[in-house]
Design an enzyme around this catalytic site. Structure first.
Site, PDB file in Angstrom:
ATOM      1  N   LYS A  45     -14.484   8.626  -4.583  1.00 45.58           N
ATOM      2  CA  LYS A  45     -15.793   8.951  -3.980  1.00 45.58           C
ATOM      3  C   LYS A  45     -16.302  10.292  -4.491  1.00 45.58           C
ATOM      4  CE  LYS A  45     -14.055   6.579   0.090  1.00 45.58           C
ATOM      5  NZ  LYS A  45     -13.343   6.829   1.374  1.00 45.58           N
ATOM      6  N   HIS A  71       0.795  -1.233   0.000  1.00 46.33           N
ATOM      7  CA  HIS A  71       0.000   0.000   0.000  1.00 46.33           C
ATOM      8  C   HIS A  71       0.820   1.272   0.000  1.00 46.33           C
ATOM      9  CE1 HIS A  71      -4.130  -1.497   0.623  1.00 46.33           C
ATOM     10  NE2 HIS A  71      -3.530  -2.524   1.195  1.00 46.33           N
ATOM     11  N   THR A 126      -8.511   6.684  -2.465  1.00 43.54           N
ATOM     12  CA  THR A 126      -9.869   6.226  -2.775  1.00 43.54           C
ATOM     13  C   THR A 126     -10.866   7.361  -2.538  1.00 43.54           C
ATOM     14  OG1 THR A 126      -9.955   5.289  -0.543  1.00 43.54           O
ATOM     15  CG2 THR A 126      -9.578   3.745  -2.372  1.00 43.54           C
ATOM     16  N   LYS A 186      -8.871  13.934   4.323  1.00 50.29           N
ATOM     17  CA  LYS A 186      -8.001  12.760   4.328  1.00 50.29           C
ATOM     18  C   LYS A 186      -7.100  12.864   5.542  1.00 50.29           C
ATOM     19  CE  LYS A 186      -6.688  13.987   0.146  1.00 50.29           C
ATOM     20  NZ  LYS A 186      -6.660  12.757  -0.645  1.00 50.29           N
ATOM     21  N   ARG A 187      -6.432  11.767   5.888  1.00 46.33           N
ATOM     22  CA  ARG A 187      -5.487  11.835   6.990  1.00 46.33           C
ATOM     23  C   ARG A 187      -4.477  12.951   6.751  1.00 46.33           C
ATOM     24  NH1 ARG A 187      -5.655   7.935  11.207  1.00 46.33           N
ATOM     25  NH2 ARG A 187      -3.886   9.204  11.847  1.00 46.33           N
ATOM     26  N   LYS A 232       0.565  14.443   1.586  1.00 43.99           N
ATOM     27  CA  LYS A 232      -0.761  14.789   1.059  1.00 43.99           C
ATOM     28  C   LYS A 232      -0.903  16.310   0.860  1.00 43.99           C
ATOM     29  CE  LYS A 232      -3.168  10.714   3.021  1.00 43.99           C
ATOM     30  NZ  LYS A 232      -3.967  10.109   1.940  1.00 43.99           N
TER      31      LYS A 232
HETATM   32  C1  LIG Z   1     -12.067   7.075   1.702  1.00 39.79           C
HETATM   33  C2  LIG Z   1     -11.600   7.417   3.050  1.00 39.79           C
HETATM   34  C3  LIG Z   1     -10.237   7.642   3.287  1.00 39.79           C
HETATM   35  C4  LIG Z   1      -9.196   7.608   2.193  1.00 39.79           C
HETATM   36  O1  LIG Z   1      -9.074   8.909   1.664  1.00 39.79           O
HETATM   37  P1  LIG Z   1      -7.817   9.315   0.748  1.00 39.79           P
HETATM   38  O2  LIG Z   1      -8.189  10.675   0.258  1.00 39.79           O
HETATM   39  O3  LIG Z   1      -7.772   8.327  -0.360  1.00 39.79           O
HETATM   40  O4  LIG Z   1      -6.625   9.311   1.601  1.00 39.79           O
HETATM   41  C5  LIG Z   1      -9.836   7.973   4.562  1.00 39.79           C
HETATM   42  N1  LIG Z   1     -10.724   8.071   5.571  1.00 39.79           N
HETATM   43  C6  LIG Z   1     -12.045   7.868   5.372  1.00 39.79           C
HETATM   44  C7  LIG Z   1     -12.970   8.023   6.520  1.00 39.79           C
HETATM   45  C8  LIG Z   1     -12.517   7.524   4.112  1.00 39.79           C
HETATM   46  O5  LIG Z   1     -13.827   7.308   3.948  1.00 39.79           O
END
Ligand SMILES: *Cc1c(COP(=O)(O)O)cnc(C)c1O
Length: 787
Positions: free
Chosen positions: A632, A333, A628, A520-521, A526
């Protein structure tokens, strides 16, 4: 009696026997629990039937330290086709369904993308009728609850089990003993149903809780040594107490190692036991089990299965190794160096000496093999045990038949660069499986308004299980009426989010402004800091020129920083400082506004992704394995502003570069400039850049005396002993990012052209269904069939 009456009776019954009162006296939380228990009466018999239908067939198992499931109620109601009945019943009771839904705590047993991927995979496999079972840990406390005090992140416990978890069933009869050198503990499984869409298949997520074999010492109690009387209980239960305990000290490291071995050992025992109930040997184990290792956290499964086969069942070494390699597959990953897991030999020797011996054997087999193949020079690039450390990624590659990255560019970087030596050794093992997301949660559930419209246009709802159907909507991309309705729906989602943010964050935002969202985290790669600098630059430009002609914009950010990650926490504080400056400045006149949402998680995400106008995916090229969140947003008709990184590349391939806003360095550019890069050149020469970067040190903002802003400043301009200056290329990408933002603003003004971009993204999101991903895992890695 009709079905609705039956459900009503059940709800009343559960209110009575569980809470001792009629439903009308129950709180929302209590009603929620009664609804779940009533639903489980229907689920459990179907679940049992479903488990039998795979008898004698090969099954797949997803071993993962994280499952970020979020809430289950709405999802399960939709999948069991109960939703309208429940809404009607609640209406009769004069209860708002939303209040019941919001009573459920998120199951937050994961950090971010990797754990959410596991949850999407379970949903897709059940929907496609594939036999896939999840195995993991039942943490008593999931990912911490985030709050802010004076703009700083504060972490609180996530007590998600306070009211129990009515979705899971404790299976005491299936408990097993897990042995460590310093003592044994019990592993007790809790099973949660994973309901496929349509309710035909219900798979299982099995999570292990640690307990003491003897949880209470009466003798010590009577000696009035009360602490000692429960010491075993506390020690044992600590193993599944929290997700990612702090491991800055030795005790914490030991705990994490115990967590990994605990759930892996329990899961393998479970599988071996069930296998031997039907077959008289383990020689066909790999023909019936495919185990996916979600990153390296469960890699200890490889030497553990070797130990079981060679020592407990006295099987020949080579035959055992063949079974092991055929059973396991590994998903990589990340290529971030600091994330590549290593364990000191010392810890393994103390805690898991028998497993360690197997790792030594595996390592010497590997060295033999390398010698045979006359690979002698770069042997250190392969050795599993090196410099008194165990390299888990190497163990995972050597001990599996399949190694996959999670987006094409990521898989290419693995084979061409990071793992090139391994690729040369075993080219046939390497493959790509671009991540996906389930449209059941990330569209059907979170955006019923758009879902209904899609179904209306297609004349069928088969997109719910075949997302490629969305492609048929592309023909409406110039249809004014369709685009008008799309924009209306987007506005409705934005109104809902504005309402929620007002209530939960206490900030009023303009629902007609552009919603620019980065959730995101928190991580340096990032580049939330790049976003912050860009917002601050815009603020200064508005101050200089109050008539600056821009569409009002609301910048919404959210995400948690790991508790020990000081820079990430500093970035949150910095963003909050900028937010206060902007939101309190009357001169700005609502042109821009900022929100940092509290405690971003799956449920908050459902409200955010569907309401976004623009999706921020601005990681340094080559660093975000897939992402991911980007998918979304796309599925909800949101263009991306981003770099050519991870799955962004494939998003743009599907939806067109002209419908997204791509900027910045690419992977090859970085390879070319990395040795000569000088961020100062940009810091000093790019118009306005110095002005914003200097706010980290010139007293514009306060970091509460922590020195963390100065640290961030130095990380960009001076570097540190572990990295060169500006290792994530913020200075270099700033200007092209700012220009991309301007392109967004211009594009947004032309409403129908904008709607067309949004629509085209949505219509081309089919590839990013986790249904597609799971089909690929099933066919190309696990070799399993659906029923
Ligand atoms: C989809 C999702 C992530 C992943 O987000 P990235 O932008 O791909 O890092 C992290 N946390 C939650 C709660 C998510 O639903």
């Amino acid at each position: 009696m009709d079905y609705k009456e039956k459900i009503k009776e059940r709800i009343e019954g559960h209110c009575l026997i569980t809470f001792g009162k009629k439903s009308k006296y129950c709180s929302n939380k209590e009603k929620y629990i009664a609804v779940v228990k009533s639903l489980m009466e229907d689920i459990v018999p179907k679940w049992n039937d479903s488990l039998n239908k795979y008898d004698g067939k090969k099954k797949a198992y997803y071993f993962s330290a994280e499952f970020l499931m979020g809430r289950a109620l709405s999802n399960n109601l939709i999948n069991m086709n109960w939703q309208s009945d429940i809404r009607d019943i609640l209406k009769e009771y004069k209860i708002d369904y939303n209040n019941i839904e919001e009573s459920e705590d998120d199951a937050g047993l994961g950090n971010g993308g990797l754990g959410r991927l596991a949850a999407c995979f379970l949903d897709s496999a059940a929907t496609l009728n594939y036999p896939l079972m999840g195995y993991g840990l039942r943490y008593e406390y999931g990912i911490f609850k985030q709050k802010f005090a004076d703009g700083f992140q504060i972490e609180g416990p996530d007590n998600w089990l306070e009211f129990g978890d009515s979705w899971s069933i404790r299976k005491s009869m299936d408990k097993v003993v897990v042995s460590f050198a310093d003592g044994d503990v019990l592993a007790v499984p809790y099973d949660t149903p994973v309901i496929g869409y349509g309710g035909n298949t219900i798979n299982t997520l099995r999570l292990w809780k640690s307990e003491a074999i003897n949880s209470f010492n009466l003798e010590e109690f009577n000696r009035q040594n009360y602490d000692l009387s429960v010491k075993d209980k506390n020690d044992a239960e600590n193993i599944s107490k929290v997700l990612y305990p702090n491991d800055s000290k030795e005790e914490g490291k030991i705990l994490r190692l115990k967590q990994q071995y605990f759930f892996v050992s329990a899961s393998l025992q479970d599988l071996v036991k069930k296998h031997l109930e039907k077959y008289d040997s383990l020689e066909n184990f790999h023909q019936l089990h495919g185990i996916q290792l979600n990153d390296t956290h469960p890699t200890v499964a490889i030497p553990e299965l070797m130990r079981i086969l060679t020592e407990e069942y006295k099987m020949d070494w080579d035959k055992s190794w063949d079974i092991v390699v055929k059973t396991f597959a590994y998903t990589n990953h990340t290529i971030l160096q600091e994330a590549l897991e290593q364990w000191p030999v010392r810890l393994y020797k103390v805690i898991l000496p028998n497993v360690y011996r197997k790792i030594e054997e595996i390592n010497s087999k590997l060295i033999d093999e390398l010698e045979e193949k006359a690979i002698v020079d770069d042997i250190r690039d392969y050795k599993i045990i090196d410099d008194n450390n165990i390299k888990m990624a190497y163990l995972a590659i050597y001990g599996t038949h399949s190694i996959n990255g999670v987006a094409q560019v990521h898989s290419d970087i693995l084979t061409e660069r990071e793992l090139n030596n391994w690729y040369k050794l075993y080219p046939e093992r390497f493959n790509n499986k671009t991540n996906g997301i389930t449209q059941r949660r990330w569209l059907l559930k979170s955006n019923p308004e758009l879902s209904e419209f899609i179904t209306e246009l297609l004349g069928t709802d088969n997109w719910i299980t075949e997302l490629d159907e969305l492609k048929k909507l592309e023909k409406y991309k110039d249809d004014r009426d369709v685009l008008e309705r799309f924009l209306d729906i987007k506005q409705e989602k934005k109104n809902q989010l504005a309402e929620y943010i007002k209530e939960h964050e206490g900030i009023e935002i303009d629902p007609y402004s552009i919603f620019d969202i980065q959730i995101k985290r928190l991580h340096e790669y990032k580049r939330q800091l790049l976003n912050a600098l860009q917002i601050l630059d815009l603020y200064y430009r508005i101050k200089e020129n109050p008539n600056l002609d821009i569409v009002n914009k609301t910048f919404i950010l959210g995400g948690k920083a790991a508790p020990g990650y000081e820079r990430a926490k500093g970035i949150i504080k910095y963003i909050n400082e900028i937010k206060d400056l902007i939101n309190n400045d009357k001169d700005i006149n609502g042109k821009i506004k900022m929100v940092f949402v509290t405690n971003y998680g799956v449920s908050y995400g459902e409200k955010l992704f569907s309401a976004a106008d623009i999706s921020e995916q601005i990681s340094t090229a080559g660093k975000e394995a897939s992402g991911t969140g980007n998918m979304k947003f796309m599925l909800n008709g949101t263009p991306t502003i981003g770099t050519l990184d991870g799955a962004n590349i494939e998003i743009v391939e599907e939806a067109g570069e002209n419908n997204n806003f791509i900027f910045g360095l690419q992977v090859e550019d970085i390879e070319r400039i990395k040795n000569t890069y000088d961020p100062k050149k940009y810091y000093e020469n790019v118009d306005g850049l110095k002005r914003v970067v200097d706010t980290l040190v010139d007293g514009t903002f306060s970091d509460g005396g922590t020195g963390i802003f100065k640290e961030l400043y130095n990380s960009i301009l001076k570097g540190a002993n572990w990295h060169s200056p500006d290792q994530y290329y913020l200075m270099k990408d700033f200007d092209s990012y700012r220009k991309a933002q301007e392109r967004v603003n211009e594009a947004y003004i032309d409403r129908s052209a904008w709607a067309k971009k949004c629509w085209t993204n949505m219509a081309n999101a089919g590839k990013f269904s986790s249904d597609r991903t799971i089909e690929q895992y099933a066919k190309e890695i696990w070799d399993i069939e659906n029923c």
